[in-house]
Design a protein around this motif. Structure first.
Motif, PDB file in Angstrom:
ATOM      1  N   UNK A 114      35.542 106.792  73.286  1.00 48.86           N
ATOM      2  CA  UNK A 114      34.866 105.682  73.958  1.00 48.86           C
ATOM      3  C   UNK A 114      33.571 106.160  74.618  1.00 48.86           C
ATOM      4  N   UNK A 115      33.675 107.308  75.284  1.00 51.03           N
ATOM      5  CA  UNK A 115      32.507 107.880  75.953  1.00 51.03           C
ATOM      6  C   UNK A 115      31.370 108.070  74.935  1.00 51.03           C
ATOM      7  N   UNK A 116      31.729 108.578  73.762  1.00 51.93           N
ATOM      8  CA  UNK A 116      30.746 108.798  72.714  1.00 51.93           C
ATOM      9  C   UNK A 116      30.075 107.477  72.300  1.00 51.93           C
ATOM     10  N   UNK A 117      30.905 106.447  72.121  1.00 56.74           N
ATOM     11  CA  UNK A 117      30.374 105.135  71.732  1.00 56.74           C
ATOM     12  C   UNK A 117      29.512 104.555  72.850  1.00 56.74           C
ATOM     13  N   UNK A 141      36.371  85.476  69.927  1.00 57.03           N
ATOM     14  CA  UNK A 141      36.588  84.626  68.757  1.00 57.03           C
ATOM     15  C   UNK A 141      35.356  83.826  68.337  1.00 57.03           C
ATOM     16  N   UNK A 142      34.692  83.147  69.290  1.00 59.13           N
ATOM     17  CA  UNK A 142      33.649  82.226  68.832  1.00 59.13           C
ATOM     18  C   UNK A 142      32.393  82.906  68.322  1.00 59.13           C
ATOM     19  N   UNK A 143      32.155  84.192  68.700  1.00 58.80           N
ATOM     20  CA  UNK A 143      30.970  84.884  68.176  1.00 58.80           C
ATOM     21  C   UNK A 143      31.349  85.982  67.173  1.00 58.80           C
ATOM     22  N   UNK A 144      32.620  86.353  67.145  1.00 61.05           N
ATOM     23  CA  UNK A 144      33.124  87.482  66.354  1.00 61.05           C
ATOM     24  C   UNK A 144      32.502  88.809  66.797  1.00 61.05           C
ATOM     25  N   UNK A 145      31.950  88.813  68.001  1.00 68.92           N
ATOM     26  CA  UNK A 145      31.376  90.042  68.552  1.00 68.92           C
ATOM     27  C   UNK A 145      32.510  90.992  68.940  1.00 68.92           C
ATOM     28  N   UNK A 146      32.321  92.285  68.634  1.00 70.24           N
ATOM     29  CA  UNK A 146      33.337  93.272  69.004  1.00 70.24           C
ATOM     30  C   UNK A 146      33.218  93.607  70.491  1.00 70.24           C
ATOM     31  N   UNK A 147      34.317  93.388  71.209  1.00 69.35           N
ATOM     32  CA  UNK A 147      34.325  93.671  72.646  1.00 69.35           C
ATOM     33  C   UNK A 147      34.856  95.071  72.915  1.00 69.35           C
ATOM     34  N   UNK A 148      35.742  95.515  72.032  1.00 71.38           N
ATOM     35  CA  UNK A 148      36.349  96.823  72.232  1.00 71.38           C
ATOM     36  C   UNK A 148      37.286  97.147  71.089  1.00 71.38           C
ATOM     37  N   UNK A 149      38.043  98.222  71.280  1.00 69.94           N
ATOM     38  CA  UNK A 149      38.972  98.672  70.243  1.00 69.94           C
ATOM     39  C   UNK A 149      40.315  99.021  70.864  1.00 69.94           C
ATOM     40  N   UNK A 157      37.343 106.848  63.375  1.00 67.67           N
ATOM     41  CA  UNK A 157      36.173 106.824  64.257  1.00 67.67           C
ATOM     42  C   UNK A 157      34.868 106.637  63.478  1.00 67.67           C
ATOM     43  N   UNK A 158      34.779 107.302  62.340  1.00 71.29           N
ATOM     44  CA  UNK A 158      33.567 107.242  61.514  1.00 71.29           C
ATOM     45  C   UNK A 158      33.269 105.792  61.085  1.00 71.29           C
ATOM     46  N   UNK A 159      34.315 105.096  60.659  1.00 68.16           N
ATOM     47  CA  UNK A 159      34.165 103.705  60.229  1.00 68.16           C
ATOM     48  C   UNK A 159      33.810 102.800  61.412  1.00 68.16           C
ATOM     49  N   UNK A 160      34.314 103.149  62.580  1.00 74.31           N
ATOM     50  CA  UNK A 160      33.991 102.386  63.789  1.00 74.31           C
ATOM     51  C   UNK A 160      32.482 102.421  64.019  1.00 74.31           C
ATOM     52  N   UNK A 161      31.927 103.624  63.909  1.00 75.14           N
ATOM     53  CA  UNK A 161      30.483 103.758  64.135  1.00 75.14           C
ATOM     54  C   UNK A 161      29.670 102.994  63.099  1.00 75.14           C
ATOM     55  N   UNK A 162      30.144 103.036  61.865  1.00 79.44           N
ATOM     56  CA  UNK A 162      29.446 102.288  60.809  1.00 79.44           C
ATOM     57  C   UNK A 162      29.487 100.792  61.090  1.00 79.44           C
ATOM     58  N   UNK A 180      31.504  98.430  75.575  1.00 79.80           N
ATOM     59  CA  UNK A 180      32.730  98.468  74.768  1.00 79.80           C
ATOM     60  C   UNK A 180      33.917  98.958  75.582  1.00 79.80           C
ATOM     61  N   UNK A 181      35.068  98.375  75.318  1.00 79.14           N
ATOM     62  CA  UNK A 181      36.285  98.820  75.992  1.00 79.14           C
ATOM     63  C   UNK A 181      37.195  99.559  75.014  1.00 79.14           C
ATOM     64  N   UNK A 182      38.095 100.364  75.555  1.00 72.98           N
ATOM     65  CA  UNK A 182      39.108 101.041  74.744  1.00 72.98           C
ATOM     66  C   UNK A 182      40.472 100.708  75.334  1.00 72.98           C
ATOM     67  N   UNK A 183      41.349 100.170  74.476  1.00 73.99           N
ATOM     68  CA  UNK A 183      42.711  99.864  74.919  1.00 73.99           C
ATOM     69  C   UNK A 183      43.645 100.946  74.403  1.00 73.99           C
ATOM     70  N   UNK A 184      44.449 101.468  75.290  1.00 74.04           N
ATOM     71  CA  UNK A 184      45.373 102.545  74.923  1.00 74.04           C
ATOM     72  C   UNK A 184      46.794 102.109  75.263  1.00 74.04           C
ATOM     73  N   UNK A 185      47.703 102.294  74.299  1.00 71.86           N
ATOM     74  CA  UNK A 185      49.112 101.946  74.535  1.00 71.86           C
ATOM     75  C   UNK A 185      49.781 103.010  75.385  1.00 71.86           C
ATOM     76  N   UNK A 186      50.516 102.559  76.376  1.00 68.95           N
ATOM     77  CA  UNK A 186      51.193 103.489  77.271  1.00 68.95           C
ATOM     78  C   UNK A 186      52.687 103.153  77.291  1.00 68.95           C
ATOM     79  N   UNK A 187      53.502 104.168  77.041  1.00 66.27           N
ATOM     80  CA  UNK A 187      54.953 103.980  77.083  1.00 66.27           C
ATOM     81  C   UNK A 187      55.457 103.949  78.512  1.00 66.27           C
ATOM     82  N   UNK A 188      56.575 103.285  78.670  1.00 57.34           N
ATOM     83  CA  UNK A 188      57.255 103.190  79.961  1.00 57.34           C
ATOM     84  C   UNK A 188      57.435 104.560  80.616  1.00 57.34           C
ATOM     85  N   UNK A 189      57.888 105.518  79.822  1.00 52.92           N
ATOM     86  CA  UNK A 189      58.193 106.848  80.345  1.00 52.92           C
ATOM     87  C   UNK A 189      56.943 107.557  80.868  1.00 52.92           C
TER      88      UNK A 189
END
Ligand code: C2E
Ligand code: MG
Ligand code: MG
Ligand code: MG
Length: 277
Positions: free
Chosen positions: A102-105, A50-58, A264-269, A113-122
């Motif tokens: 993520x590997x590419x980035x 928040x205080x720097x607005x730096x992107x930590x991950x997606x 992904x393209x916009x992420x790189x930009x 950079x980190x990548x957060x992935x949603x995982x279902x209970x199942x």
């Protein structure tokens, strides 16, 4: 189902539980083909300090581009994917795609950079979940600490199982975030006994930013800090929410204020801007 007015998207008239069998069957049949026919896409939403607005991950967010109905929201098809267990192959595709991205980035110089992935209970409770994660980490040859798995509080319903799997993930170096925190029914005792790295304050507590919600947000931030967990606020759209979060020492945020989920393209930009300053 009906076309939502003015949007190229459909919505069901009723809750999914009330959807008739024929409708479910159509979606299920189509969803089965979605992976092979390349109709699934991941969008990525920035998570910032928040205080720097730096992107930590997606955070990777799934989209289904249906050949007839256009983009269908995960809120509409994830429940069907769960019911039909299609979430197992879909979830694996999501993990592989997000990790490759993520590997590419990371290789392009954004090594932390980190990548957060949603995982279902199942998915989480499938027998070989740990094996799948291990394979993906080695195939992508990436640092396990850059992968975060988002799960809801519902994983605690079977505490012994959650404990076993989360510790295995923790041993691999993978991080765990609790998504939509505050909307489920976590046991605080369970929470404190699990290797959880981050709490995600559910967006319903920031919208509206009422006094009641402010109290809840403050309490969740305090809880995370006392348990030595990271904290991120979801659904941040306005300056007013940002100043409140700063005032409460919330470290991270995610929401339209900082960026909508993007290709992904916009992420790189977006990231390229950092390389030029
Ligand atoms: P979630 O994991 O809690 O994701 C946050 C949702 O809030 C996303 O909706 C995101 O687009 C939306 N959002 C982000 N910022 C804002 C904001 O400032 N304002 C508002 N109003 N909304 C915001 P989305 O992409 O439609 O995903 C909905 C849910 O679907 C996710 O909630 C998650 O539970 C599920 N989902 C999405 N992708 C996956 C996936 O790959 N696997 C699984 N199992 N579930 C997924
Ligand atoms: Mg999430
Ligand atoms: Mg959430
Ligand atoms: Mg959710």
């Amino acid at each position: 189902f009906s076309k939502r007015k003015g949007k190229n998207k459909f919505q069901f008239y009723q809750e999914h539980v009330d959807m008739n069998l024929r409708e479910k069957f159509i979606i299920e049949t189509d969803l089965r083909k979605a992976i092979q026919e390349n109709q699934l896409e991941l969008f990525y939403q920035p998570q910032v300090e928040i205080h720097t607005e730096k992107i930590l991950g997606f955070e990777a967010l799934l989209r289904w581009k249906h050949p007839k109905f256009g983009y269908i929201s995960p809120i509409e098809f994830i429940p069907i994917a769960e019911e039909t267990e299609l979430i197992i192959p879909i979830g694996k595709w999501v993990l592989e795609t997000a990790c490759n991205q993520l590997k590419e980035l990371n290789d392009k110089g954004f090594s932390s950079l980190t990548m957060s992935v949603n995982v279902s209970q199942l998915q989480f409770t499938q027998t070989n979940f740990i094996g799948i994660i291990q394979n993906i980490l080695s195939d992508c040859d990436m640092s396990s600490g850059n992968l975060e798995l988002e799960m809801t509080e519902s994983i605690m319903a079977d505490f012994p199982l959650a404990e076993r799997i989360l510790y295995q993930l923790n041993d691999l170096g993978v991080k765990i975030s609790i998504d939509d925190f505050g909307t489920g029914y976590s046991s605080l005792s369970y929470l404190s006994r699990l290797p959880v790295h981050k709490l995600k304050i559910d967006q319903s507590f920031l919208n509206p930013l009422s006094n009641r919600n402010k109290t809840i947000v403050k309490t969740i931030i305090g809880l995370a800090k006392n348990l030595n967990m990271e904290i991120i606020a979801e659904g941040v759209e306005h300056e007013e929410q940002v100043s409140f979060l700063i005032q409460q020492n919330c470290d991270q945020a995610q929401g339209y204020f900082y960026g909508k989920p993007m290709r992904a393209k916009a992420v790189e930009e977006r990231l390229a801007m950092y390389l030029h300053n």
